[in-house]
Design a protein around this motif. Structure first.
Motif, PDB file in Angstrom:
ATOM      1  N   UNK A 187       0.834  -1.205   0.000  1.00 38.56           N
ATOM      2  CA  UNK A 187       0.000   0.000   0.000  1.00 38.56           C
ATOM      3  C   UNK A 187       0.868   1.253   0.000  1.00 38.56           C
ATOM      4  N   UNK A 188       1.918   1.237   0.813  1.00 40.58           N
ATOM      5  CA  UNK A 188       2.840   2.375   0.855  1.00 40.58           C
ATOM      6  C   UNK A 188       3.548   2.531  -0.491  1.00 40.58           C
ATOM      7  N   UNK A 189       3.970   1.404  -1.061  1.00 38.93           N
ATOM      8  CA  UNK A 189       4.651   1.430  -2.350  1.00 38.93           C
ATOM      9  C   UNK A 189       3.760   2.015  -3.436  1.00 38.93           C
ATOM     10  N   UNK A 190       2.509   1.581  -3.473  1.00 36.86           N
ATOM     11  CA  UNK A 190       1.576   2.114  -4.469  1.00 36.86           C
ATOM     12  C   UNK A 190       1.423   3.622  -4.334  1.00 36.86           C
ATOM     13  N   UNK A 191       1.308   4.103  -3.094  1.00 41.77           N
ATOM     14  CA  UNK A 191       1.174   5.547  -2.865  1.00 41.77           C
ATOM     15  C   UNK A 191       2.410   6.298  -3.354  1.00 41.77           C
ATOM     16  N   UNK A 192       3.590   5.751  -3.065  1.00 43.99           N
ATOM     17  CA  UNK A 192       4.831   6.394  -3.490  1.00 43.99           C
ATOM     18  C   UNK A 192       4.915   6.499  -5.008  1.00 43.99           C
ATOM     19  N   UNK A 193       4.612   5.401  -5.695  1.00 45.69           N
ATOM     20  CA  UNK A 193       4.745   5.381  -7.151  1.00 45.69           C
ATOM     21  C   UNK A 193       3.648   6.181  -7.837  1.00 45.69           C
ATOM     22  N   UNK A 194       2.467   6.223  -7.217  1.00 46.65           N
ATOM     23  CA  UNK A 194       1.364   6.994  -7.802  1.00 46.65           C
ATOM     24  C   UNK A 194       1.742   8.468  -7.931  1.00 46.65           C
ATOM     25  N   UNK A 195       2.559   8.952  -7.024  1.00 43.02           N
ATOM     26  CA  UNK A 195       3.015  10.349  -7.073  1.00 43.02           C
ATOM     27  C   UNK A 195       3.766  10.625  -8.372  1.00 43.02           C
ATOM     28  N   UNK A 196       4.436   9.574  -8.892  1.00 43.05           N
ATOM     29  CA  UNK A 196       5.191   9.717 -10.142  1.00 43.05           C
ATOM     30  C   UNK A 196       4.405   9.219 -11.346  1.00 43.05           C
ATOM     31  N   UNK A 197       3.141   8.850 -11.124  1.00 36.90           N
ATOM     32  CA  UNK A 197       2.287   8.422 -12.212  1.00 36.90           C
ATOM     33  C   UNK A 197       2.561   7.019 -12.724  1.00 36.90           C
ATOM     34  N   UNK A 198       3.144   6.159 -11.863  1.00 36.90           N
ATOM     35  CA  UNK A 198       3.429   4.784 -12.276  1.00 36.90           C
ATOM     36  C   UNK A 198       2.891   3.809 -11.235  1.00 36.90           C
ATOM     37  N   UNK A 199       2.910   2.543 -11.574  1.00 31.49           N
ATOM     38  CA  UNK A 199       2.462   1.491 -10.664  1.00 31.49           C
ATOM     39  C   UNK A 199       3.598   0.494 -10.462  1.00 31.49           C
ATOM     40  N   UNK A 200       3.547  -0.312  -9.391  1.00 36.01           N
ATOM     41  CA  UNK A 200       4.591  -1.323  -9.178  1.00 36.01           C
ATOM     42  C   UNK A 200       4.675  -2.309 -10.341  1.00 36.01           C
ATOM     43  N   UNK A 201       5.849  -2.813 -10.603  1.00 37.70           N
ATOM     44  CA  UNK A 201       6.040  -3.815 -11.656  1.00 37.70           C
ATOM     45  C   UNK A 201       5.195  -5.050 -11.400  1.00 37.70           C
ATOM     46  N   UNK A 202       5.073  -5.429 -10.119  1.00 36.77           N
ATOM     47  CA  UNK A 202       4.307  -6.608  -9.747  1.00 36.77           C
ATOM     48  C   UNK A 202       3.001  -6.207  -9.070  1.00 36.77           C
ATOM     49  N   UNK A 203       1.971  -6.996  -9.294  1.00 39.80           N
ATOM     50  CA  UNK A 203       0.751  -6.833  -8.517  1.00 39.80           C
ATOM     51  C   UNK A 203       1.005  -7.392  -7.117  1.00 39.80           C
ATOM     52  N   UNK A 204       0.129  -7.081  -6.179  1.00 41.57           N
ATOM     53  CA  UNK A 204       0.269  -7.639  -4.835  1.00 41.57           C
ATOM     54  C   UNK A 204       0.209  -9.164  -4.885  1.00 41.57           C
ATOM     55  N   UNK A 205      -0.682  -9.693  -5.706  1.00 37.97           N
ATOM     56  CA  UNK A 205      -0.802 -11.152  -5.823  1.00 37.97           C
ATOM     57  C   UNK A 205       0.487 -11.769  -6.356  1.00 37.97           C
ATOM     58  N   UNK A 206       1.114 -11.109  -7.322  1.00 33.07           N
ATOM     59  CA  UNK A 206       2.384 -11.609  -7.862  1.00 33.07           C
ATOM     60  C   UNK A 206       3.490 -11.524  -6.818  1.00 33.07           C
TER      61      UNK A 206
END
Length: 318
Positions: A187-206
């Motif tokens: 959740x923290x990672x998603x928030x951090x990357x959203x600021x730069x307009x990107x998403x994590x390479x992996x989904x949480x499930x992955x």
């Protein structure tokens, strides 16, 4: 030397992974079928090969189909030929590289791991493939763990003081394999990357899947403040016997102070060193395919005692 190239078949999975992790001079966990198989079967069209000299596996090449032919490997951080130690000599290696390029009809590109991940430098492969390919350099930062005192090896005295004070005041940085911690970190990672307009390479499930399939070859290091709140973290993968790879770094900017990330990375260094590894790779600090440098990111990673090293992509002419 009589080379024979065979397309990879799934029933060779165990033999492939045994070769990559225990026999080769430059294999990483990212070259294994165990890692690559976290992707759904229909995500990539596999074009991997095994190169044999008689009954001996001389080389394996993880690859998948792409617009230019094949890429090694679009579903992994690193790819390229993974070579048996007896064949990592210029005369033999050049024949292997030529046979690989011939097999793919010169429609082959790759991203090779920085040399810190192997027992031999990747310079020969870069040179040999680079005779026909465009060599793209991306600059990465790594930490050499072979020092007496990891914290004292930080170049920034201010960061050293910050880390010491944080631990004295109750900050905790620790490895965890608790699923709930992975969820909170994500959740923290998603928030951090959203600021730069990107998403994590992996989904949480992955990420959870990789946690289970890689087992002790991965861990999440989290930082908790004095009240026990998870405020920072980084996901690590033991890529090879020589080096761990830092995949993600994230911090809760509402609760985590300046100490959160340096404390977590310091604990990551000590953990990697405790396993006998020589290096912790912090990842690239260049952008736009290596054309520009993120100076702020370089400055931060180098302040922790990081050193720079090239990561290479070997691409066909545009």
């Amino acid at each position: 030397m009589n080379l024979d190239i065979t397309p990879y078949q799934s029933d060779w999975r165990d033999e492939w992974d045994e070769f990559v992790l225990k026999e080769s001079v430059n294999g990483t966990v990212f070259h294994t079928r165990n890692f690559l198989s976290y992707h759904p079967d229909d995500r990539f069209e596999d074009t991997s090969i095994i190169v044999c000299d008689g009954d001996t596996i001389a080389c394996v090449v993880p690859a998948c189909k792409d617009d230019h032919g094949s890429f090694s490997h679009a579903g992994s951080s690193y790819g390229g030929p993974v070579v048996h130690p007896d064949y990592y000599r210029v005369k033999r290696l050049s024949k292997i590289v030529d046979s690989i390029l011939d097999h793919y009809d010169d429609g082959f590109e790759m991203r090779v791991a920085p040399s810190i991940f192997g027992r031999r430098l990747n310079d020969p492969i870069v040179y040999m493939v680079g005779r026909t390919h465009r060599v793209v350099r991306e600059l990465s930062v790594y930490k050499d763990l072979r020092v007496n005192d990891l914290l004292e090896s930080f170049r920034s005295s201010r960061t050293r003081t910050t880390v010491r004070s944080a631990f004295e005041e109750g900050f905790v940085a620790e490895p965890t394999n608790d699923v709930s911690d992975y969820q909170a970190f994500y959740e923290i990672l998603e928030d951090n990357l959203a600021y730069h307009g990107v998403t994590p390479t992996h989904t949480l499930e992955e990420l959870i899947d990789l946690k289970d399939r890689l087992d002790s070859r991965q861990t999440l290091v989290v930082g908790r403040d004095a009240e026990g709140h998870l405020v920072s973290g980084t996901w690590l993968v033991k890529a090879s016997d020589t080096a761990w790879h830092n995949f993600y770094i994230a911090k809760d900017y509402d609760q985590g102070g300046h100490e959160a990330t340096p404390c977590v990375l310091y604990r990551s260094m000590t953990l990697a060193k405790e396993t006998g590894s020589h290096y912790l790779n912090f990842g690239i600090c260049t952008e736009d395919g290596g054309k520009t440098m993120n100076i702020g990111l370089f400055d931060f990673k180098e302040s922790l005692g990081g050193e720079t090293i090239n990561r290479y992509k070997l691409l066909l002419d545009e």
